[in-house]
Design an enzyme around this catalytic site. Structure first.
Site, PDB file in Angstrom:
ATOM      1  N   THR A 199       0.839  -1.202   0.000  1.00 39.86           N
ATOM      2  CA  THR A 199       0.000   0.000   0.000  1.00 39.86           C
ATOM      3  C   THR A 199       0.876   1.255   0.000  1.00 39.86           C
ATOM      4  O   THR A 199       0.598   2.215  -0.738  1.00 39.86           O
ATOM      5  CB  THR A 199      -0.946  -0.015   1.225  1.00 39.86           C
TER       6      THR A 199
ATOM      7  N   ASN B  50      -6.040 -10.103  -7.525  1.00 41.01           N
ATOM      8  CA  ASN B  50      -6.134 -10.766  -6.224  1.00 41.01           C
ATOM      9  C   ASN B  50      -7.461 -11.492  -5.997  1.00 41.01           C
ATOM     10  O   ASN B  50      -7.548 -12.333  -5.116  1.00 41.01           O
ATOM     11  CB  ASN B  50      -5.906  -9.758  -5.090  1.00 41.01           C
TER      12      ASN B  50
ATOM     13  N   GLN C 131       0.550 -10.113  -6.017  1.00 47.34           N
ATOM     14  CA  GLN C 131       0.133 -11.520  -6.126  1.00 47.34           C
ATOM     15  C   GLN C 131       0.963 -12.280  -7.163  1.00 47.34           C
ATOM     16  O   GLN C 131       0.680 -13.449  -7.438  1.00 47.34           O
ATOM     17  CB  GLN C 131      -1.363 -11.608  -6.480  1.00 47.34           C
TER      18      GLN C 131
ATOM     19  N   SER D 275       4.729  -7.161  -1.567  1.00 49.49           N
ATOM     20  CA  SER D 275       4.391  -7.215  -0.149  1.00 49.49           C
ATOM     21  C   SER D 275       4.973  -8.474   0.487  1.00 49.49           C
ATOM     22  O   SER D 275       4.894  -9.557  -0.099  1.00 49.49           O
ATOM     23  CB  SER D 275       2.865  -7.226  -0.043  1.00 49.49           C
TER      24      SER D 275
ATOM     25  N   HIS E 289       4.021 -10.073   3.341  1.00 53.30           N
ATOM     26  CA  HIS E 289       3.155 -11.030   4.029  1.00 53.30           C
ATOM     27  C   HIS E 289       2.370 -11.952   3.113  1.00 53.30           C
ATOM     28  O   HIS E 289       1.632 -12.816   3.572  1.00 53.30           O
ATOM     29  CB  HIS E 289       2.236 -10.311   5.035  1.00 53.30           C
TER      30      HIS E 289
ATOM     31  N   THR F  93      13.249   5.297   9.720  1.00 57.57           N
ATOM     32  CA  THR F  93      14.235   4.273  10.081  1.00 57.57           C
ATOM     33  C   THR F  93      13.889   2.942   9.424  1.00 57.57           C
ATOM     34  O   THR F  93      12.742   2.487   9.494  1.00 57.57           O
ATOM     35  CB  THR F  93      14.286   4.105  11.616  1.00 57.57           C
TER      36      THR F  93
ATOM     37  N   CYS G  49      -8.596  -8.505   1.419  1.00 57.74           N
ATOM     38  CA  CYS G  49      -7.341  -7.794   1.649  1.00 57.74           C
ATOM     39  C   CYS G  49      -7.531  -6.665   2.634  1.00 57.74           C
ATOM     40  O   CYS G  49      -6.644  -6.334   3.385  1.00 57.74           O
ATOM     41  CB  CYS G  49      -6.787  -7.237   0.352  1.00 57.74           C
TER      42      CYS G  49
HETATM   43  N1  PLP Z   1      -2.246  -5.094  -3.969  1.00 54.02           N
HETATM   44  C1  PLP Z   1      -2.775  -6.343  -4.046  1.00 54.02           C
HETATM   45  C2  PLP Z   1      -3.039  -6.947  -5.384  1.00 54.02           C
HETATM   46  C3  PLP Z   1      -3.067  -7.045  -2.879  1.00 54.02           C
HETATM   47  O1  PLP Z   1      -3.577  -8.284  -2.961  1.00 54.02           O
HETATM   48  C4  PLP Z   1      -2.814  -6.430  -1.626  1.00 54.02           C
HETATM   49  C5  PLP Z   1      -3.213  -7.163  -0.406  1.00 54.02           C
HETATM   50  O2  PLP Z   1      -3.346  -6.737   0.676  1.00 54.02           O
HETATM   51  C6  PLP Z   1      -2.239  -5.131  -1.600  1.00 54.02           C
HETATM   52  C7  PLP Z   1      -1.985  -4.500  -2.804  1.00 54.02           C
HETATM   53  C8  PLP Z   1      -1.884  -4.429  -0.314  1.00 54.02           C
HETATM   54  O3  PLP Z   1      -0.699  -4.975   0.228  1.00 54.02           O
HETATM   55  P1  PLP Z   1      -0.178  -4.607   1.693  1.00 54.02           P
HETATM   56  O4  PLP Z   1      -1.009  -5.374   2.658  1.00 54.02           O
HETATM   57  O5  PLP Z   1       1.269  -5.051   1.721  1.00 54.02           O
HETATM   58  O6  PLP Z   1      -0.278  -3.138   1.858  1.00 54.02           O
END
Ligand code: PLP
Length: 375
Positions: free
Chosen positions: A71, A146, A180, A200, A202, A238, A322
């Site tokens: 994000t 996603n 993804q 990302s 996670h 940081t 998400c």
């Molecule tokens: N973009 C996509 C396609 C996602 O599936 C997600 C899932 O959360 C995000 C952006 C946002 O990622 P993050 O949680 O690292 O901000």
């Protein structure tokens, strides 16, 4: 048995990632910006991690910037556009909210924004070409959706933009949210020709709160928060060295075996799709999708069906979870790709991890059958 099938929303942190997090926390406690010995050691470790991740991703360390997540990576690209120029931006209709939620701000600041439809789940080079105009400054199309898993034809879309540029127009920024895609589909970052991409931690068994921004030519980007000039001036604050180490460990676990995992998970996916079809359910994911995601129309409203699955120990997602499991996003994307409203309202997503076992998939199928048959 672990019946967690919501890996597109987030994954469990791996033991190696957790160990790397602890190791860096204990052995590299200093701020990488400090000039004392411990600070210099932390800085060296940070750059080692960047170099290792870049080499596994087939890119240069100079092009990779650590952020707090996708994000923020996305916000960096879009706010930089907002701050540096204006014109027209072309965004696909199937973007994650982390991208699409910028549309009102861009419009408010005088940008013209075109939303590209994704017929049958895919953005087409022809539709993109039709939207390119002399004032187009940026294009944003995600690599893998996603909700459905649809793999977008990024190299072809980039080529369409580059060919248009040759007609004497200025450079157009091509941004692809690739959250993804990393480790999950064949995605040659450098070969694709994109200018910027977001990732990302996670989603690949790394920790929450760590992400990456790829910038092919970083010079032209403005940071979201300049602060102390960290990350070569592109991301102040940081550096989260323990999370960066953990991300490196996760990337090391995902990328070298990515192809073999894709094949194995692809077979599991195929088996699940066949089973769902034999239960009379419609598959909403198109053919050319990530092996890690299946969307299907359940017999009941999404929330009801996912709750029934959850009661039986299966964690799946209604639409896209998400954000806050908001129903709207998944439905918006499915409706945008021409799925019938009654199917979109019943959409359920199951998503795998590279560690999903054959036994877990068999159990999923068994529970799904019971649930569909109302037993
Ligand atoms: N973009 C996509 C396609 C996602 O599936 C997600 C899932 O959360 C995000 C952006 C946002 O990622 P993050 O949680 O690292 O901000």
């Amino acid at each position: 048995m672990d019946l967690y099938f919501d890996n597109a929303a987030t994954t469990r942190i791996s033991e190696n990632a957790l160990a790397a997090y602890a190791y860096a926390s204990i052995n590299y406690p200093a701020n990488p910006s400090s000039v004392h010995k411990a600070g210099l050691e932390a800085k060296r470790k940070l750059e080692e991690e960047r170099a290792r991740i870049a080499s596994l991703m087939g890119t240069r360390p100079e092009s990779l910037f650590f952020t707090s997540g996708a994000t923020e990576s996305i916000a960096t690209v879009l706010s930089s556009l907002l701050l540096t120029t204006h014109g027209k931006v072309i965004i696909s209709s199937i973007e994650h909210e982390a991208v699409s939620s910028w549309l009102p701000a861009l419009r408010e600041h005088g940008w013209k924004a075109a939303v590209l439809r994704a017929r049958n789940g895919f953005v087409s080079p022809e539709d993109l070409r039709a939207e390119l105009t002399p004032d187009t400054k940026a294009v944003a199309v995600m690599s893998v959706n996603n909700v459905t898993g649809a793999i977008q034809p990024i190299p072809e879309l980039v080529r369409t933009v580059r060919e248009y540029e040759k007609e004497g127009k200025r450079h157009i920024l091509f941004f692809s949210d690739s959250v993804q895609a990393l480790g999950k589909v064949d995605f040659p970052l450098e070969g694709s020709g994109v200018d910027a991409a977001s990732f990302s931690g996670h989603k690949i068994n790394g920790p929450r709160g760590i992400g990456m921004l790829y910038l092919r030519q970083p010079q032209s980007f403005r940071p979201l928060a300049p602060a102390g000039g960290q990350e070569r001036g592109k991301r102040g604050g940081t550096e989260n060295l323990p999370a960066i180490s953990a991300l490196r460990a996760a990337v090391e676990e995902w990328l070298p075996d990515a192809e073999a995992n894709r094949k194995r998970i692809g077979r599991i996916r195929e088996k699940c799709i066949n089973a769902l079809r034999s239960m009379g359910l419609r598959i909403l994911s198109p053919e050319a999708s990530s092996p890690y995601i299946i969307s299907f129309a359940s017999p009941l409203p999404s929330e009801v069906f996912t709750r029934m699955l959850s009661d039986r120990g299966v964690m799946a997602s209604s639409g896209s979870a998400c954000s806050n499991n908001a129903r709207g996003e998944g439905e918006r994307i499915l409706l945008g790709m021409g799925i019938k409203p009654q199917d979109a309202a019943r959409a359920v997503r199951i998503s795998f991890s590279k560690d999903t076992s054959e036994e877990a998939a068999d159990e999923l199928i068994r529970i799904m059958e019971e649930t569909v048959n109302g037993r």
